[in-house]
Design a protein around this motif. Structure first.
Motif, mmCIF file in Angstrom:
data_model
loop_
_atom_site.group_PDB
_atom_site.id
_atom_site.type_symbol
_atom_site.label_atom_id
_atom_site.label_comp_id
_atom_site.label_asym_id
_atom_site.label_seq_id
_atom_site.Cartn_x
_atom_site.Cartn_y
_atom_site.Cartn_z
ATOM 1 N N UNK A 141 42.128 -24.464 38.999
ATOM 2 C CA UNK A 141 40.984 -23.546 38.995
ATOM 3 C C UNK A 141 39.827 -24.122 38.170
ATOM 4 N N UNK A 142 38.667 -24.216 38.792
ATOM 5 C CA UNK A 142 37.494 -24.705 38.086
ATOM 6 C C UNK A 142 37.278 -26.196 38.140
ATOM 7 N N UNK A 160 42.252 -31.461 31.658
ATOM 8 C CA UNK A 160 41.549 -30.724 32.698
ATOM 9 C C UNK A 160 40.076 -31.106 32.655
ATOM 10 N N UNK A 161 39.484 -31.339 33.829
ATOM 11 C CA UNK A 161 38.046 -31.560 33.954
ATOM 12 C C UNK A 161 37.491 -30.377 34.737
ATOM 13 N N UNK A 162 36.861 -29.464 34.040
ATOM 14 C CA UNK A 162 36.454 -28.197 34.643
ATOM 15 C C UNK A 162 34.933 -28.173 34.776
ATOM 16 N N UNK A 163 34.452 -28.102 36.006
ATOM 17 C CA UNK A 163 33.020 -28.148 36.279
ATOM 18 C C UNK A 163 32.491 -26.856 36.878
ATOM 19 N N UNK A 164 33.376 -25.895 37.146
ATOM 20 C CA UNK A 164 32.975 -24.577 37.632
ATOM 21 C C UNK A 164 33.498 -23.525 36.663
ATOM 22 N N UNK A 165 32.796 -22.397 36.510
ATOM 23 C CA UNK A 165 33.169 -21.415 35.484
ATOM 24 C C UNK A 165 34.568 -20.846 35.672
ATOM 25 N N UNK A 166 35.310 -20.824 34.589
ATOM 26 C CA UNK A 166 36.590 -20.115 34.486
ATOM 27 C C UNK A 166 36.631 -19.477 33.110
ATOM 28 N N UNK A 168 38.569 -18.151 29.447
ATOM 29 C CA UNK A 168 39.424 -18.801 28.459
ATOM 30 C C UNK A 168 40.894 -18.646 28.790
ATOM 31 N N UNK A 169 41.281 -17.491 29.320
ATOM 32 C CA UNK A 169 42.684 -17.274 29.668
ATOM 33 C C UNK A 169 43.134 -18.238 30.757
ATOM 34 N N UNK A 170 42.228 -18.520 31.724
ATOM 35 C CA UNK A 170 42.575 -19.445 32.797
ATOM 36 C C UNK A 170 42.708 -20.864 32.269
ATOM 37 N N UNK A 174 46.267 -22.697 32.597
ATOM 38 C CA UNK A 174 46.316 -23.916 33.404
ATOM 39 C C UNK A 174 46.743 -25.107 32.560
ATOM 40 N N UNK A 175 46.171 -25.234 31.367
ATOM 41 C CA UNK A 175 46.541 -26.349 30.497
ATOM 42 C C UNK A 175 48.004 -26.280 30.110
#
Length: 370
Positions: A141-142, A160-166, A168-170, A174-175
């Motif tokens: 996700x993200x 994780x490389x997150x470039x779309x909004x998620x 903190x819980x996600x 996920x991590x």
């Protein structure tokens, strides 16, 4: 059919080879006299026809204004939609016309930066390079997760490389899932979308370590005067001792674990040169490397990395010389944008600002022990 950008689909190894030659010269150039380009809306057609099922390719984001050979709009394959025309470049594709290199992972739609958007180009480089060098990549996700079990101590290679909004819980869930399955001794993520500060702050309150990174950029033109004749271009192994001394000063661990971690952090650097053009620069005193910097060229965008000087050799202008030489080399390679990351809470940020780098955006690196 005017376009802000064209794209060209290519295997990462072929792009790395093109960086050495200064141009992309696919077999089609000799066979039919042109390089196949597409608009972003068309690229799924050649992808499905030529690389069905592949998710390890990259899109070269091409600025049409930087092309000197003619581009003609012509029909593609007979099975393409009736009346559709593709841009064909009648000459090699110069690497200096490529403003970004973006992983192509259908059905996820890639985000393609505009040539005049330095923040988008910087984010494309910093989120694309880890994907291209990774042993494993997965959708989360993200964004994506990158994995390299050969260097488990490296957060940059396993996070994780997150470039779309998620939220903190996600990020946490996920991590935990990915890191637990991969056996990471920590959990780590890069929050790379605009407006991620509240999520980073919430993770900080939950016990994560949070580092705010300032993205900075400038043109390679007109670097500040410096005595660049002291700077040498060297094989990367020449820098290993300096890197090792730096990591041993900065890591809060000892003994055999320190040896293992330092070995991984030094050894991981060779992976970058497999996907972008890396130049290592050093300054010596009495034959010993006491200062170094690295330039990574990825088409028209370059990044300055790992500028460092031994504590006993500071104040002698070595870093200025290294930075000036890196900017010179970036300009010679055809780059119009040089970027870097600096910690928001550390002094190098101001040092770079005095040397012409301006803030263009921020990201957040978060981590915690497993």
């Amino acid at each position: 059919m005017a376009a802000d950008v064209y794209v060209h689909l290519i295997e990462p190894a072929a792009w790395r080879a093109a960086l050495e030659l200064g141009a992309v010269r696919p077999p089609s150039l000799d066979a039919v006299g042109f390089v196949h380009l597409s608009t972003p809306e068309q690229v799924h057609l050649p992808a499905e026809a030529l690389f069905p099922g592949r998710r390890d390719l990259v899109l070269l984001v091409v600025d049409p204004a930087r092309l000197t050979d003619p581009v003609r709009l012509e029909p593609g394959r007979p099975e393409d939609p009736a009346g559709m025309l593709f841009p064909h470049l009648y000459g090699p594709l110069p690497t200096r016309a490529v403003v970004a290199v973006v992983p192509y992972r259908p059905p996820v739609q890639p985000v393609l930066p505009s040539p005049g958007d330095p923040l988008a180009r910087a984010l494309a480089l910093y989120t694309s390079l880890p994907v291209r060098r990774a042993v494993g990549v997965g959708d989360v996700p993200g964004g994506v997760v990158v994995l390299d079990p050969d260097v488990p101590a490296s957060h940059d290679n396993n996070r994780l490389l997150l470039t779309s909004p998620v939220d903190a819980a996600t990020v946490t869930a996920t991590a935990e899932e990915v890191g637990g399955n991969a056996g990471w001794p920590y959990r780590a993520a890069l929050l790379g979308w605009p407006g991620a500060a509240p999520v980073a702050a919430e993770l900080g309150r939950a016990g994560w370590e949070v580092e705010q990174l300032v993205l900075m950029a400038r043109s390679p033109a007109d670097p500040q005067p410096a005595a660049t004749q002291r700077v040498e271009v060297v094989a990367q192994t020449e820098v290993h001792d300096l890197w090792e001394r730096s990591w041993r000063r900065n890591l809060a661990t000892t003994g055999a674990r320190l040896d293992a971690v330092v070995g991984q952090l030094v050894g991981r650097e060779r992976l970058n040169d497999l996907v972008v053009a890396v130049t290592d620069l050093v300054v010596r005193e009495e034959g010993r490397v006491v200062a170094a910097a690295q330039l990574r060229v990825d088409g028209a965008t370059a990044a300055v990395e790992s500028v460092m000087t031994d504590p006993g050799s500071r104040g002698r202008g070595h870093a200025d010389a290294l930075l000036a030489r890196a900017l010179e080399l970036a300009g010679t390679a055809g780059c119009d944008l040089v970027v870097l990351e600096a910690s928001a809470d550390d002094w190098p940020r101001e040092w770079y600002a005095r040397r012409g780098f301006a803030e263009i955006g921020r990201t957040w690196s978060v981590s915690r022990e497993a």
